[in-house]
Design a protein around this motif. Sequence first.
Motif, PDB file in Angstrom:
ATOM      1  N   LEU A 200     -16.398 -38.480  -1.141  1.00 22.55           N
ATOM      2  CA  LEU A 200     -16.152 -37.099  -1.549  1.00 22.55           C
ATOM      3  C   LEU A 200     -17.268 -36.680  -2.498  1.00 22.55           C
ATOM      4  CD1 LEU A 200     -12.279 -37.139  -2.203  1.00 22.55           C
ATOM      5  CD2 LEU A 200     -13.467 -36.014  -0.326  1.00 22.55           C
ATOM      6  N   ASP A 201     -18.168 -35.809  -2.038  1.00 21.27           N
ATOM      7  CA  ASP A 201     -19.271 -35.373  -2.889  1.00 21.27           C
ATOM      8  C   ASP A 201     -18.896 -34.086  -3.633  1.00 21.27           C
ATOM      9  OD1 ASP A 201     -19.384 -33.379  -0.959  1.00 21.27           O
ATOM     10  OD2 ASP A 201     -21.171 -34.187   0.020  1.00 21.27           O
ATOM     11  N   ASP A 202     -19.826 -33.561  -4.424  1.00 23.91           N
ATOM     12  CA  ASP A 202     -19.532 -32.370  -5.232  1.00 23.91           C
ATOM     13  C   ASP A 202     -19.136 -31.179  -4.374  1.00 23.91           C
ATOM     14  OD1 ASP A 202     -20.051 -33.754  -7.538  1.00 23.91           O
ATOM     15  OD2 ASP A 202     -22.112 -33.021  -7.762  1.00 23.91           O
ATOM     16  N   ARG A 203     -19.772 -31.054  -3.213  1.00 26.43           N
ATOM     17  CA  ARG A 203     -19.437 -29.933  -2.325  1.00 26.43           C
ATOM     18  C   ARG A 203     -17.995 -30.033  -1.843  1.00 26.43           C
ATOM     19  NH1 ARG A 203     -22.697 -28.487   3.299  1.00 26.43           N
ATOM     20  NH2 ARG A 203     -21.401 -26.711   3.918  1.00 26.43           N
ATOM     21  N   ALA A 204     -17.580 -31.251  -1.471  1.00 28.70           N
ATOM     22  CA  ALA A 204     -16.204 -31.447  -1.010  1.00 28.70           C
ATOM     23  C   ALA A 204     -15.211 -31.217  -2.142  1.00 28.70           C
ATOM     24  CB  ALA A 204     -16.046 -32.850  -0.441  1.00 28.70           C
ATOM     25  N   LEU A 205     -15.563 -31.661  -3.346  1.00 29.04           N
ATOM     26  CA  LEU A 205     -14.666 -31.471  -4.488  1.00 29.04           C
ATOM     27  C   LEU A 205     -14.530 -29.991  -4.838  1.00 29.04           C
ATOM     28  CD1 LEU A 205     -15.822 -34.430  -6.751  1.00 29.04           C
ATOM     29  CD2 LEU A 205     -13.660 -34.239  -5.506  1.00 29.04           C
TER      30      LEU A 205
END
Length: 251
Positions: A200-205
């Motif tokens: 889970l990267d920043d975009r997904a978060l």
Amino acid sequence: MKDFHGKPGIAVVTGGTGGLGTAICHTLAERGSAVAFTYRSDHEAAKRLAAELDATAEPLDLTDARQTKAYLDNVVERFGTIHTLVHAAGPLVPQQHLSTVDPADFGRHLAAEAAAFFNLVRPALPALRASKGSIVAVTTAATRRYPVRDGLSAGPKGAVEATARALAAEEGRFGVRVNCVGPGMLTDGMAAELVANGDLDDRALDAALRAIPLRTFGNAQDIAEAVCFLASDRAGFISGQKLDVDGGYGV
């Protein structure tokens, strides 16, 4: 609050060394219950938690039906009965599209989730009937509102929820209640591991946060509060239900 003070027997929690399981064990103990928990492999964490709570800790492979039955038989022999059974164990589930999941992997997750839950509950039923006890399974909010790439979790956990409803329908005549708690996006537990490993990267978060009406992530204690409420006599007329703890994601 002493919801479990004076209850005969013990609460059994699977996955006790996980982020959610540890919070559940602490909350049960704080509210008056003796606790026995299982774990898969983190011996040091288990030793620390057992010492903190004066609890009993045992390693257990829930996919092994005989081993699981032997464990529960031993718990009943030592503590008399089980008043609460909380299933908070489960494998780390990678985020991937179902089209990329190998059928063998899906089968392994079904075994680690749905079969493990049944292996746990089936031999515990005589004790739970005697105590008119409660079962709570920790599943996922993703079975209500599906986030893309979470099928390897939502599918097997959906089988757990269906089994829990069936048990609620069949075991209610013995006074046994069965419910589920569905965690949404949390700062603890599996979500924290997925962030740490880059799944889970920043975009997904950021996308996950925008999908939550409360605009915040939950934590392990939010789940523990829901589990302990459903396990307590305050929820004495609640069975066959699922409580999503997800900040409103499912609406």
